[in-house]
Design a protein around this motif. Structure first.
Motif, PDB file in Angstrom:
ATOM      1  N   GLU A 163      38.342  42.902  38.346  1.00  0.00           N
ATOM      2  CA  GLU A 163      37.233  42.603  39.245  1.00  0.00           C
ATOM      3  C   GLU A 163      37.316  41.163  39.762  1.00  0.00           C
ATOM      4  O   GLU A 163      37.075  40.905  40.939  1.00  0.00           O
ATOM      5  CB  GLU A 163      35.905  42.853  38.549  1.00  0.00           C
ATOM      6  N   LEU A 164      37.678  40.237  38.910  1.00  0.00           N
ATOM      7  CA  LEU A 164      37.848  38.845  39.339  1.00  0.00           C
ATOM      8  C   LEU A 164      38.940  38.736  40.406  1.00  0.00           C
ATOM      9  O   LEU A 164      38.742  38.118  41.455  1.00  0.00           O
ATOM     10  CB  LEU A 164      38.198  37.967  38.132  1.00  0.00           C
ATOM     11  N   LEU A 165      40.079  39.354  40.152  1.00  0.00           N
ATOM     12  CA  LEU A 165      41.202  39.288  41.088  1.00  0.00           C
ATOM     13  C   LEU A 165      40.876  39.998  42.402  1.00  0.00           C
ATOM     14  O   LEU A 165      41.150  39.476  43.488  1.00  0.00           O
ATOM     15  CB  LEU A 165      42.452  39.886  40.449  1.00  0.00           C
ATOM     16  N   THR A 166      40.280  41.170  42.305  1.00  0.00           N
ATOM     17  CA  THR A 166      39.891  41.922  43.502  1.00  0.00           C
ATOM     18  C   THR A 166      38.888  41.137  44.322  1.00  0.00           C
ATOM     19  O   THR A 166      38.993  41.044  45.551  1.00  0.00           O
ATOM     20  CB  THR A 166      39.312  43.296  43.105  1.00  0.00           C
ATOM     21  N   SER A 167      37.913  40.562  43.646  1.00  0.00           N
ATOM     22  CA  SER A 167      36.888  39.784  44.332  1.00  0.00           C
ATOM     23  C   SER A 167      37.510  38.643  45.122  1.00  0.00           C
ATOM     24  O   SER A 167      37.146  38.393  46.277  1.00  0.00           O
ATOM     25  CB  SER A 167      35.873  39.251  43.326  1.00  0.00           C
ATOM     26  N   ALA A 177      48.844  26.681  43.758  1.00  0.00           N
ATOM     27  CA  ALA A 177      47.529  26.608  44.394  1.00  0.00           C
ATOM     28  C   ALA A 177      46.996  25.180  44.299  1.00  0.00           C
ATOM     29  O   ALA A 177      47.164  24.503  43.287  1.00  0.00           O
ATOM     30  CB  ALA A 177      46.559  27.576  43.728  1.00  0.00           C
ATOM     31  N   THR A 178      46.358  24.735  45.361  1.00  0.00           N
ATOM     32  CA  THR A 178      45.752  23.406  45.390  1.00  0.00           C
ATOM     33  C   THR A 178      44.496  23.413  44.532  1.00  0.00           C
ATOM     34  O   THR A 178      43.670  24.316  44.626  1.00  0.00           O
ATOM     35  CB  THR A 178      45.382  23.020  46.843  1.00  0.00           C
ATOM     36  N   ARG A 179      44.369  22.409  43.692  1.00  0.00           N
ATOM     37  CA  ARG A 179      43.176  22.310  42.834  1.00  0.00           C
ATOM     38  C   ARG A 179      42.005  21.744  43.631  1.00  0.00           C
ATOM     39  O   ARG A 179      42.153  20.800  44.397  1.00  0.00           O
ATOM     40  CB  ARG A 179      43.454  21.421  41.638  1.00  0.00           C
ATOM     41  N   LEU A 217      42.235  30.897  44.207  1.00  0.00           N
ATOM     42  CA  LEU A 217      43.672  31.137  44.116  1.00  0.00           C
ATOM     43  C   LEU A 217      44.251  30.591  42.818  1.00  0.00           C
ATOM     44  O   LEU A 217      45.218  31.136  42.282  1.00  0.00           O
ATOM     45  CB  LEU A 217      44.386  30.564  45.335  1.00  0.00           C
ATOM     46  N   LEU A 218      43.655  29.555  42.278  1.00  0.00           N
ATOM     47  CA  LEU A 218      44.064  29.064  40.965  1.00  0.00           C
ATOM     48  C   LEU A 218      43.757  30.125  39.903  1.00  0.00           C
ATOM     49  O   LEU A 218      44.554  30.353  38.989  1.00  0.00           O
ATOM     50  CB  LEU A 218      43.354  27.755  40.635  1.00  0.00           C
ATOM     51  N   LEU A 219      42.630  30.795  40.037  1.00  0.00           N
ATOM     52  CA  LEU A 219      42.291  31.892  39.116  1.00  0.00           C
ATOM     53  C   LEU A 219      43.304  33.024  39.224  1.00  0.00           C
ATOM     54  O   LEU A 219      43.674  33.633  38.217  1.00  0.00           O
ATOM     55  CB  LEU A 219      40.881  32.416  39.385  1.00  0.00           C
ATOM     56  N   PRO A 257      46.756  43.322  25.148  1.00  0.00           N
ATOM     57  CA  PRO A 257      47.151  43.807  23.827  1.00  0.00           C
ATOM     58  C   PRO A 257      45.969  43.724  22.859  1.00  0.00           C
ATOM     59  O   PRO A 257      45.001  42.987  23.120  1.00  0.00           O
ATOM     60  CB  PRO A 257      48.283  42.857  23.411  1.00  0.00           C
ATOM     61  N   PRO A 258      46.019  44.465  21.769  1.00  0.00           N
ATOM     62  CA  PRO A 258      44.951  44.398  20.785  1.00  0.00           C
ATOM     63  C   PRO A 258      44.740  42.970  20.291  1.00  0.00           C
ATOM     64  O   PRO A 258      45.659  42.153  20.322  1.00  0.00           O
ATOM     65  CB  PRO A 258      45.425  45.299  19.647  1.00  0.00           C
ATOM     66  N   ALA A 259      43.524  42.655  19.852  1.00  0.00           N
ATOM     67  CA  ALA A 259      43.202  41.315  19.342  1.00  0.00           C
ATOM     68  C   ALA A 259      44.203  40.901  18.283  1.00  0.00           C
ATOM     69  O   ALA A 259      44.578  41.694  17.408  1.00  0.00           O
ATOM     70  CB  ALA A 259      41.787  41.301  18.795  1.00  0.00           C
ATOM     71  N   GLY A 260      44.654  39.659  18.377  1.00  0.00           N
ATOM     72  CA  GLY A 260      45.597  39.121  17.389  1.00  0.00           C
ATOM     73  C   GLY A 260      47.031  39.408  17.720  1.00  0.00           C
ATOM     74  O   GLY A 260      47.930  38.949  17.030  1.00  0.00           O
ATOM     75  N   ALA A 261      47.298  40.183  18.792  1.00  0.00           N
ATOM     76  CA  ALA A 261      48.677  40.543  19.131  1.00  0.00           C
ATOM     77  C   ALA A 261      49.303  39.567  20.121  1.00  0.00           C
ATOM     78  O   ALA A 261      50.410  39.762  20.542  1.00  0.00           O
ATOM     79  CB  ALA A 261      48.732  41.966  19.686  1.00  0.00           C
ATOM     80  N   GLY A 262      48.547  38.541  20.513  1.00  0.00           N
ATOM     81  CA  GLY A 262      49.074  37.576  21.472  1.00  0.00           C
ATOM     82  C   GLY A 262      48.867  38.070  22.884  1.00  0.00           C
ATOM     83  O   GLY A 262      48.183  39.047  23.136  1.00  0.00           O
ATOM     84  N   GLY A 263      49.462  37.396  23.841  1.00  0.00           N
ATOM     85  CA  GLY A 263      49.327  37.788  25.251  1.00  0.00           C
ATOM     86  C   GLY A 263      48.531  36.763  26.011  1.00  0.00           C
ATOM     87  O   GLY A 263      47.854  35.929  25.453  1.00  0.00           O
ATOM     88  N   GLY A 264      48.604  36.881  27.319  1.00  0.00           N
ATOM     89  CA  GLY A 264      47.951  35.904  28.189  1.00  0.00           C
ATOM     90  C   GLY A 264      46.772  36.509  28.911  1.00  0.00           C
ATOM     91  O   GLY A 264      46.043  37.306  28.347  1.00  0.00           O
ATOM     92  N   GLY A 265      46.637  36.160  30.151  1.00  0.00           N
ATOM     93  CA  GLY A 265      45.533  36.643  30.952  1.00  0.00           C
ATOM     94  C   GLY A 265      44.341  35.717  30.850  1.00  0.00           C
ATOM     95  O   GLY A 265      44.394  34.660  30.232  1.00  0.00           O
ATOM     96  N   CYS A 266      43.229  36.116  31.466  1.00  0.00           N
ATOM     97  CA  CYS A 266      42.017  35.292  31.445  1.00  0.00           C
ATOM     98  C   CYS A 266      41.204  35.549  30.198  1.00  0.00           C
ATOM     99  O   CYS A 266      41.169  36.597  29.670  1.00  0.00           O
ATOM    100  CB  CYS A 266      41.162  35.611  32.676  1.00  0.00           C
TER     101      CYS A 266
END
Length: 155
Positions: free
Chosen positions: A46-50, A96-98, A109-111, A146-155
């Motif tokens: 939803e954040l990205l689509t928005s 992206a310009t801050r 765009l930074l998001l 990924p499940p909690a504790g499995a690492g990974g990125g994203g927001c």
């Protein structure tokens, strides 16, 4: 062991040049993700689509198109076509310009850079994605975290 095949799906929504368009896009996205068992993607998608549809509304002067497509059972691609040919950073490989502390705009765009698992753009010559004529297609992908504790990125 049972094996379930999820058929691929895609939805296309043509949005008018109207301030209600981004809200309609977000509502449609939530409904589609819920219908396909991908609610875990809702917040990031939803954040990205928005960001993409709001920019299409603000920076083009014609209707624009949202496309949602599952690339597999846990990954979503969101694409937005609009008539403005300018491809913004980070979609063209620049950073992206801050925004400044007092700026009211300029953080979206930074998001995208921080939250999308992948993103890109296609310049479109005359003929457009659906025959509308020119512009660009911006896309982002996000995957079920990924499940909690499995690492990974994203927001």
């Amino acid at each position: 062991m049972p094996f379930t095949v999820t058929p691929p799906w895609a939805y296309t929504l043509h949005l008018p040049q109207d301030p209600r368009g981004p809200g309609i896009a977000r509502s449609t996205l939530r409904t589609v993700l819920a219908a396909h068992g991908m609610r875990a993607l809702t917040a990031v998608a939803e954040l990205l689509t928005s960001e993409l549809v709001t920019n299409a509304y603000l920076h083009s002067d014609a209707p624009y198109t949202l496309r949602l497509r599952a690339t597999d059972a846990s990954r979503l691609r969101v694409s937005v076509w609009d008539t403005n040919p300018r491809i913004p950073a980070p979609f063209r490989g620049a950073t992206a310009t801050r925004a400044g502390d007092g700026d009211e705009r300029g953080r979206g765009l930074l998001l995208v850079e921080m939250c999308a698992d992948n993103f890109g753009a296609y310049p479109l010559g005359s003929g457009g994605l659906f025959g509308e004529g020119g512009g660009k297609l911006l896309w982002v992908e996000c995957a079920v975290p990924p499940p909690a504790g499995a690492g990974g990125g994203g927001c």
